[in-house]
Design a protein around this motif. Structure first.
Motif, PDB file in Angstrom:
ATOM      1  N   ARG A 159      -1.700   2.223 -15.597  1.00  0.00           N
ATOM      2  CA  ARG A 159      -1.189   2.182 -14.222  1.00  0.00           C
ATOM      3  C   ARG A 159      -2.251   1.630 -13.266  1.00  0.00           C
ATOM      4  O   ARG A 159      -1.939   0.835 -12.375  1.00  0.00           O
ATOM      5  CB  ARG A 159      -0.760   3.576 -13.778  1.00  0.00           C
ATOM      6  N   LEU A 193      -2.532  -2.146 -13.770  1.00  0.00           N
ATOM      7  CA  LEU A 193      -1.408  -2.858 -13.166  1.00  0.00           C
ATOM      8  C   LEU A 193      -1.519  -2.905 -11.641  1.00  0.00           C
ATOM      9  O   LEU A 193      -1.229  -3.928 -11.017  1.00  0.00           O
ATOM     10  CB  LEU A 193      -0.080  -2.225 -13.584  1.00  0.00           C
ATOM     11  N   ALA A 194      -1.946  -1.807 -11.032  1.00  0.00           N
ATOM     12  CA  ALA A 194      -2.125  -1.785  -9.575  1.00  0.00           C
ATOM     13  C   ALA A 194      -3.216  -2.759  -9.159  1.00  0.00           C
ATOM     14  O   ALA A 194      -3.060  -3.504  -8.188  1.00  0.00           O
ATOM     15  CB  ALA A 194      -2.459  -0.372  -9.115  1.00  0.00           C
ATOM     16  N   VAL A 253       3.314  -3.726  -5.378  1.00  0.00           N
ATOM     17  CA  VAL A 253       3.279  -3.285  -6.776  1.00  0.00           C
ATOM     18  C   VAL A 253       4.713  -3.091  -7.254  1.00  0.00           C
ATOM     19  O   VAL A 253       5.420  -2.205  -6.792  1.00  0.00           O
ATOM     20  CB  VAL A 253       2.456  -1.989  -6.949  1.00  0.00           C
ATOM     21  N   GLU A 256       5.077  -1.503 -12.973  1.00  0.00           N
ATOM     22  CA  GLU A 256       4.350  -0.257 -13.166  1.00  0.00           C
ATOM     23  C   GLU A 256       4.938   0.513 -14.342  1.00  0.00           C
ATOM     24  O   GLU A 256       6.054   0.237 -14.773  1.00  0.00           O
ATOM     25  CB  GLU A 256       4.365   0.584 -11.897  1.00  0.00           C
TER      26      GLU A 256
END
Length: 100
Positions: free
Chosen positions: A51, A54-55, A63, A66
């Motif tokens: 996570r 990805l952020a 975003v 996720e």
């Protein structure tokens, strides 16, 4: 409950889990535990690491991609895969102009 030693180190395990999730597969906590021979806390840490990645990857964008936990199916899955592929394409385009 004793765990079988895993063939993966932490980074390899996280990358493998990410690759499973990015390939449209969803996985339950139990499936992840059994695949990698790890406990629930390790699964939670691995999901948190993905996570965060990805952020960070989408820091200039909203975003959209996720890892979420679907309470109905009781599985983790990746949202907005197409958006993520667009982000990768943009990063790769920028990277192609750099001298190494």
């Amino acid at each position: 409950m004793s765990r079988k030693p895993t063939a993966y180190n932490d980074k390899q395990r996280i990358l493998r889990l990410y690759s499973v999730l990015i390939s449209k597969q969803s996985m339950s906590v139990d499936e992840i535990e059994n695949l990698f021979f790890v406990g629930r806390k390790t699964v939670q840490r691995d999901i948190a690491a993905i996570r965060e990645f990805l952020a960070d990857l989408q820091f200039e964008d909203e975003v959209k991609s996720e890892i979420i936990f679907d309470r109905k199916s009781k599985k983790y899955h990746l949202t907005e895969r197409e958006h993520l592929f667009e982000v990768f394409a943009r990063i790769n385009t920028v990277g192609n102009g750099l001298d190494h």
